[in-house]
Scaffold this motif. Sequence first.
Motif, PDB file in Angstrom:
ATOM      1  N   UNK A 156      -5.878  14.073  -9.093  1.00  0.00           N
ATOM      2  CA  UNK A 156      -4.550  13.951  -8.303  1.00  0.00           C
ATOM      3  C   UNK A 156      -4.948  13.860  -6.839  1.00  0.00           C
ATOM      4  N   UNK A 157      -5.879  14.360  -6.245  1.00  0.00           N
ATOM      5  CA  UNK A 157      -6.383  14.180  -4.767  1.00  0.00           C
ATOM      6  C   UNK A 157      -6.546  12.843  -4.566  1.00  0.00           C
ATOM      7  N   UNK A 158      -7.388  12.225  -5.465  1.00  0.00           N
ATOM      8  CA  UNK A 158      -7.906  10.830  -4.994  1.00  0.00           C
ATOM      9  C   UNK A 158      -6.713   9.785  -5.638  1.00  0.00           C
ATOM     10  N   UNK A 159      -5.865  10.152  -6.446  1.00  0.00           N
ATOM     11  CA  UNK A 159      -4.770   9.137  -6.906  1.00  0.00           C
ATOM     12  C   UNK A 159      -3.585   9.099  -5.745  1.00  0.00           C
ATOM     13  N   UNK A 160      -3.599  10.086  -5.172  1.00  0.00           N
ATOM     14  CA  UNK A 160      -2.331  10.084  -4.170  1.00  0.00           C
ATOM     15  C   UNK A 160      -2.794   9.005  -2.990  1.00  0.00           C
ATOM     16  N   UNK A 161      -3.813   9.069  -2.443  1.00  0.00           N
ATOM     17  CA  UNK A 161      -4.065   7.975  -1.269  1.00  0.00           C
ATOM     18  C   UNK A 161      -4.166   6.605  -2.053  1.00  0.00           C
ATOM     19  N   UNK A 162      -4.725   6.565  -3.182  1.00  0.00           N
ATOM     20  CA  UNK A 162      -4.935   5.227  -3.574  1.00  0.00           C
ATOM     21  C   UNK A 162      -3.392   4.600  -4.052  1.00  0.00           C
ATOM     22  N   UNK A 163      -2.435   5.349  -4.736  1.00  0.00           N
ATOM     23  CA  UNK A 163      -1.158   4.667  -4.979  1.00  0.00           C
ATOM     24  C   UNK A 163      -0.407   4.708  -3.928  1.00  0.00           C
ATOM     25  N   UNK A 164      -0.577   5.574  -2.739  1.00  0.00           N
ATOM     26  CA  UNK A 164       0.175   5.184  -1.385  1.00  0.00           C
ATOM     27  C   UNK A 164      -0.268   3.893  -0.756  1.00  0.00           C
ATOM     28  N   UNK A 165      -1.465   3.616  -0.853  1.00  0.00           N
ATOM     29  CA  UNK A 165      -1.873   2.511  -0.205  1.00  0.00           C
ATOM     30  C   UNK A 165      -1.468   0.977  -0.899  1.00  0.00           C
ATOM     31  N   UNK A 166      -1.195   1.320  -2.369  1.00  0.00           N
ATOM     32  CA  UNK A 166      -0.721   0.183  -3.221  1.00  0.00           C
ATOM     33  C   UNK A 166       0.726   0.123  -2.966  1.00  0.00           C
ATOM     34  N   UNK A 167       1.410   1.164  -2.696  1.00  0.00           N
ATOM     35  CA  UNK A 167       2.998   1.073  -2.665  1.00  0.00           C
ATOM     36  C   UNK A 167       3.545   0.915  -1.416  1.00  0.00           C
ATOM     37  N   UNK A 168       2.632   0.998  -0.439  1.00  0.00           N
ATOM     38  CA  UNK A 168       3.218   0.816   0.938  1.00  0.00           C
ATOM     39  C   UNK A 168       3.685  -0.823   1.316  1.00  0.00           C
ATOM     40  N   UNK A 169       2.738  -1.614   0.866  1.00  0.00           N
ATOM     41  CA  UNK A 169       3.148  -2.920   1.168  1.00  0.00           C
ATOM     42  C   UNK A 169       4.791  -3.311   0.479  1.00  0.00           C
ATOM     43  N   UNK A 170       4.820  -2.652  -0.762  1.00  0.00           N
ATOM     44  CA  UNK A 170       5.985  -3.179  -1.614  1.00  0.00           C
ATOM     45  C   UNK A 170       7.332  -2.705  -0.852  1.00  0.00           C
ATOM     46  N   UNK A 171       7.222  -1.632  -0.065  1.00  0.00           N
ATOM     47  CA  UNK A 171       8.359  -0.935   0.729  1.00  0.00           C
ATOM     48  C   UNK A 171       8.837  -1.902   1.723  1.00  0.00           C
ATOM     49  N   UNK A 172       7.973  -2.856   2.136  1.00  0.00           N
ATOM     50  CA  UNK A 172       8.254  -3.857   3.233  1.00  0.00           C
ATOM     51  C   UNK A 172       9.326  -5.008   2.909  1.00  0.00           C
ATOM     52  N   UNK A 173       9.125  -5.064   1.199  1.00  0.00           N
ATOM     53  CA  UNK A 173      10.291  -6.014   0.683  1.00  0.00           C
ATOM     54  C   UNK A 173      11.630  -5.802   0.748  1.00  0.00           C
ATOM     55  N   UNK A 174      11.793  -4.354   1.177  1.00  0.00           N
ATOM     56  CA  UNK A 174      13.282  -3.572   1.344  1.00  0.00           C
ATOM     57  C   UNK A 174      13.855  -4.161   2.565  1.00  0.00           C
ATOM     58  N   UNK A 175      15.024  -4.750   2.624  1.00  0.00           N
ATOM     59  CA  UNK A 175      15.527  -5.200   3.943  1.00  0.00           C
ATOM     60  C   UNK A 175      16.480  -4.181   4.099  1.00  0.00           C
ATOM     61  N   UNK A 176      16.571  -4.060   5.509  1.00  0.00           N
ATOM     62  CA  UNK A 176      17.608  -3.204   6.266  1.00  0.00           C
ATOM     63  C   UNK A 176      19.174  -3.615   5.898  1.00  0.00           C
ATOM     64  N   UNK A 177      19.241  -4.631   5.732  1.00  0.00           N
ATOM     65  CA  UNK A 177      20.492  -5.407   5.359  1.00  0.00           C
ATOM     66  C   UNK A 177      21.199  -4.772   4.190  1.00  0.00           C
ATOM     67  N   UNK A 178      20.240  -4.451   3.067  1.00  0.00           N
ATOM     68  CA  UNK A 178      20.592  -4.009   1.953  1.00  0.00           C
ATOM     69  C   UNK A 178      21.206  -2.433   1.897  1.00  0.00           C
ATOM     70  N   UNK A 179      20.602  -1.788   2.912  1.00  0.00           N
ATOM     71  CA  UNK A 179      21.292  -0.412   3.381  1.00  0.00           C
ATOM     72  C   UNK A 179      22.508  -0.274   3.914  1.00  0.00           C
ATOM     73  N   UNK A 180      22.568  -1.307   4.882  1.00  0.00           N
ATOM     74  CA  UNK A 180      23.737  -1.465   5.585  1.00  0.00           C
ATOM     75  C   UNK A 180      25.070  -1.706   4.636  1.00  0.00           C
ATOM     76  N   UNK A 181      24.579  -2.689   3.630  1.00  0.00           N
ATOM     77  CA  UNK A 181      25.635  -2.940   2.706  1.00  0.00           C
ATOM     78  C   UNK A 181      26.112  -1.884   1.967  1.00  0.00           C
TER      79      UNK A 181
END
Length: 283
Positions: A156-181
């Motif tokens: 789990x210790x080395x899985x957490x940083x690896x998965x975080x690095x892989x997920x972070x770019x995906x969060x950039x696809x979420x647009x602020x306008x969607x939250x506002x809507x």
Amino acid sequence: MRKTQTKKYMLALLPFVILVGLFEIIPIATIIVRSFTPESGEIGLTLANYVQVFTKKLYRSAIFNSLIIAVFSSVIGLFVAFFGSKAAYEKGGRAKKIFMSLLNMVSNFSGVPLAFAYIIMLGNTGILTLIGQKYGIQFLAEFPLYSVVGLMFTYIYFQIPLSTLLLLPAFESIKKEWKDAVGLLGGTSRTFWMKVGIPVLMPSILGTFSTMFANAIAAYATAYALVMNNVSILPIRISEQFVGDVVQNPHLGGALAVILMALMVLSVFINEKILQKDRGHQE
């Protein structure tokens, strides 16, 4: 002109094709052929190696333990990484840069150094173990480091940083306008993530899980340094068939390696099927 360019591209790819063939395709083909070869060295094909794997408790427990550790460490690591990535995405700025720097540093801390660190902290005479014994903290005093549970914690210790690095770019696809809507329609932050955010991120989440599963089920250095042969998992059982001090059986090792590869391919296949089904619903 086009044929000339194609020839140039093929020539440029030739070194890569040679490397892939020598270090990936040929070794994999050799292992697969060897797994169906009789142990005695006779010419012919046999399923005896696979029968031995699935009938002996030692090898069945190795497959089971590897699956348990890989699945649970991937799920827990992905769960923690999701909230870590979400926090970094929402905070942004300098905090995100510092967070990324820490992730890059921690993600490289694995293998033998990680096992050694856990032994110092939670081994039989580890720092936290002694503290637990002194102050009556049973969880620390009796922490089962040299077991499947202990291995899971290290994974789990080395899985957490690896998965975080892989997920972070995906969060950039979420647009602020969607939250506002969603907010204008009366939805809460929880509504946004359950109805919009997570469905959008689902392909990346599944892809990350597939990568983490393959990473965990094939991990060797940390497990061997921590428990050696005391816990039966596939990578350790495979290695002892090729470099064991007592008995070496590369044919059985080949069968175990093929099963390990099959589990990894199966995880990728299931991931792709789920993604195809998800895309079909979206269309």
